[in-house]
Structures are given as C-alpha cells and as structure tokens.
Design an enzyme around this catalytic site. Sequence first.
Site, PDB file in Angstrom:
ATOM      1  CG  MET A  30      -1.935  -1.065   1.260  1.00 22.64           C
ATOM      2  SD  MET A  30      -3.598  -1.082   2.354  1.00 22.64           S
ATOM      3  CE  MET A  30      -2.761  -0.376   3.629  1.00 22.64           C
ATOM      4  CG  HIS A  34       8.352   0.439   6.167  1.00 18.29           C
ATOM      5  ND1 HIS A  34       8.578  -0.861   6.206  1.00 18.29           N
ATOM      6  CD2 HIS A  34       7.004   0.442   6.093  1.00 18.29           C
ATOM      7  CE1 HIS A  34       7.316  -1.585   6.383  1.00 18.29           C
ATOM      8  NE2 HIS A  34       6.509  -0.472   6.302  1.00 18.29           N
ATOM      9  CG  HIS A  37       6.634  -1.880   2.229  1.00 19.03           C
ATOM     10  ND1 HIS A  37       6.807  -0.807   3.043  1.00 19.03           N
ATOM     11  CD2 HIS A  37       5.401  -2.519   2.374  1.00 19.03           C
ATOM     12  CE1 HIS A  37       5.636  -0.726   3.383  1.00 19.03           C
ATOM     13  NE2 HIS A  37       4.765  -1.620   3.063  1.00 19.03           N
ATOM     14  NE  ARG A 188      -3.214   1.527   9.453  1.00 23.77           N
ATOM     15  CZ  ARG A 188      -3.539   0.727   8.724  1.00 23.77           C
ATOM     16  NH1 ARG A 188      -2.908  -0.539   8.574  1.00 23.77           N
ATOM     17  NH2 ARG A 188      -4.574   0.642   7.884  1.00 23.77           N
TER      18      ARG A 188
HETATM   19  P1  AMP Z   1       1.419  -2.839   3.386  1.00 25.31           P
HETATM   20  O1  AMP Z   1       1.855  -1.819   2.528  1.00 25.31           O
HETATM   21  O2  AMP Z   1       1.351  -2.633   4.804  1.00 25.31           O
HETATM   22  O3  AMP Z   1       0.175  -3.631   2.888  1.00 25.31           O
HETATM   23  O4  AMP Z   1       2.508  -4.194   3.324  1.00 25.31           O
HETATM   24  C1  AMP Z   1       3.041  -4.526   2.182  1.00 25.31           C
HETATM   25  C2  AMP Z   1       3.850  -5.898   2.634  1.00 25.31           C
HETATM   26  O5  AMP Z   1       4.793  -5.480   3.370  1.00 25.31           O
HETATM   27  C3  AMP Z   1       2.824  -7.003   3.212  1.00 25.31           C
HETATM   28  O6  AMP Z   1       3.160  -8.263   3.025  1.00 25.31           O
HETATM   29  C4  AMP Z   1       3.512  -6.719   4.875  1.00 25.31           C
HETATM   30  O7  AMP Z   1       3.157  -7.854   5.543  1.00 25.31           O
HETATM   31  C5  AMP Z   1       4.820  -6.426   4.425  1.00 25.31           C
HETATM   32  N1  AMP Z   1       5.329  -5.708   5.556  1.00 25.31           N
HETATM   33  C6  AMP Z   1       4.873  -4.466   6.358  1.00 25.31           C
HETATM   34  N2  AMP Z   1       5.603  -4.127   7.208  1.00 25.31           N
HETATM   35  C7  AMP Z   1       6.399  -5.081   7.366  1.00 25.31           C
HETATM   36  C8  AMP Z   1       7.722  -5.240   8.336  1.00 25.31           C
HETATM   37  N3  AMP Z   1       8.077  -4.317   9.235  1.00 25.31           N
HETATM   38  N4  AMP Z   1       8.405  -6.334   8.128  1.00 25.31           N
HETATM   39  C9  AMP Z   1       8.377  -7.279   7.023  1.00 25.31           C
HETATM   40  N5  AMP Z   1       7.332  -7.312   6.146  1.00 25.31           N
HETATM   41  C10 AMP Z   1       6.513  -6.164   6.369  1.00 25.31           C
END
Ligand code: AMP
Length: 291
Positions: A30, A34, A37, A188
């Site tokens: 999304m 960081h 990702h 977040r």
């Molecule tokens: P999001 O942008 O929050 O939808 O996350 C995209 C992908 O990054 C998802 O597979 C999350 O589980 C992964 N992700 C988010 N934060 C972390 C983190 N701190 N460590 C590892 N993977 C992460």
Amino acid sequence: MIVTSTIEETRRFTSAARAAARTIGFIPTMGFLHKGHLSLIETARHAGADFIVVSIFVNPRQFGPAEDFERYPRDEAHDKTLLEAHDVDLLFLPPVSVMYPPGSTTAVSAGTVSEPLEGERRPGHFDGVATVVLKLFHIVRPDLAAFGRKDAQQCAVIDRMVRDLDVPVRLVFGETIREVDGLAMSSRNRYLSAEERALAPALYRSLCAGAEAIQRGAEDAASIATLMHTVATERPGVVVDYLALVDPETFVSPGDFNRDLLLAGAVTIGRTRLIDNIRIGRRPIPHTRGS
Ligand code: AMP
C-alpha cells in the site's frame, strides 16, 4: 523502472518478461515504503525471482468505514526513488477506478482463518485483502509472491486462498523488520507523535515476555495473556485490543504447546492501531529421566 497504471500495459510487460524466461516475483504493497517492504524484494530475489514487480495500491475494500483509508500516508515520489534504487523492474500503480470500475461487486470470501483476532475486530478486512490480492495475481501472473510475517494472519489467509482456489503462485514469507527498539516497521508508525512513539515498543516487549514465559515452560494460556497485558500496559497510554496465544495456521487457541505457537497482539496508542506477532518454534521434547 517501468511504471504502469492500467491492467493492459502491466500484462503486456509481464507477458514479455515471461516470454523471455524471467521468473516474476511480486510484492503487493500500500506504499509509503520502508525497510520492511524493501526486505521483501530481497526475499523474492532469494527465492529465485529475476523480474521484480511491486504494486502500490491503497485498497479501499480492506478498510472499514471508520478506519484510516482517507488519511493513510502516501508518498509516491519517494516510493519510486526507493524502488528504483532497489532495481525493481516494474511498478504497478493503479487508480481505484482501474481496480474497481463501476459495477464491480464480486469479492473473495476469505476462509475461516480470517475470522478470529484481526478478522473479528475488522469485519470484511480479509475479504478485501483476499479480493485485491487475487485480482493483482491475475493481472501480474507472478511465479512467486512475497508477503511479510508482520501481518501473520494475512499470510495465513493468502496461503489458504492460494490452496483453496488453486492459484498458480508460490508464496514466500519474509521476517518482520524492526526498529532498533523492537517496534515493527509499519507505514502507520508515521501517525505516532514523539510521546506515542516512545510507548510503541511496549507491544513487542509484551510479546517477548509471553514468548520467554513459554520457553521457560508456562502452559497456561490465561496467565500468559495476563503477563503480556501487564507488560504492554506498564506505562499509561497503551490500550490493548488483544494479546493472544494462537495456533499459527488456524489462529484459534493452540491445542498443544509442543507445536509451533504464535503470540499475536494489537494495541491502540492515541489514534494509531499497531499489530505485531512472534512465532515460537516447537519446543524440544524434554529428556525423560530414569527413575
Ligand atoms: P502494506 O504496505 O502494509 O500492505 O504491506 C505490504 C507488505 O509488506 C505486506 O506483505 C506486509 O506484511 C509487509 N510488511 C509490512 N511491514 C513489514 C515489516 N516491518 N517487516 C516485514 N514485512 C513487512
């Protein structure tokens, strides 16, 4: 880096990559990227991908009406710079109208693993996640896709969906990337004020306390939950949503402490909801002493 915003052009590039015998690795996100990702790019490469596709799409269908869809942090320019620097081949950046054109009403119903914990607190969330991930899989048609264990229940939901709906993709999971004080990286975290940020590691600390108790032999789920609650709320300002000990496949209470266990938690600090988890491996069976 190729940047696309329509389904047709994305398919054109991924079809060409496939025709050139490249192995397509896909990381749905999304945005507001960081190191968590970015680590998934390496996870995908390590698993054999040599054509990396990242999508950035803040998916309205996975947010409840009272949640943070409108204010979810976005920084497209910075995200592009990071992805370029990590040699990503294609960035898919669709607008909502491309993913959900008028009249689009079909959705995936995520399996029973989507019901407890996050699913209970966020009705419809995992159906929205499963729907968008399946659509993205159909658009990109990756050989493999990487997801972060930080969202452990999401990993279980996608894993179940891929098996239940015969989706031809290999899933790989990356470990949670943390700040030095233990806080799991998350887009977040940007919402936290300096005071709230100082409280935020309490969630990880509480999960660690639970894990240590189990490793020392604790088997009473209620007292482990109480211990985690006490550690999480040592300082005022942390409101516990849940701190639970579950089976990492089903997300319900574990029947057996000698199998893998997952400690999962969600807390709210100010207006920000944080989630985290720790997985503990099967405990070695203790040596039986001779009498
Ligand atoms: P999001 O942008 O929050 O939808 O996350 C995209 C992908 O990054 C998802 O597979 C999350 O589980 C992964 N992700 C988010 N934060 C972390 C983190 N701190 N460590 C590892 N993977 C992460």
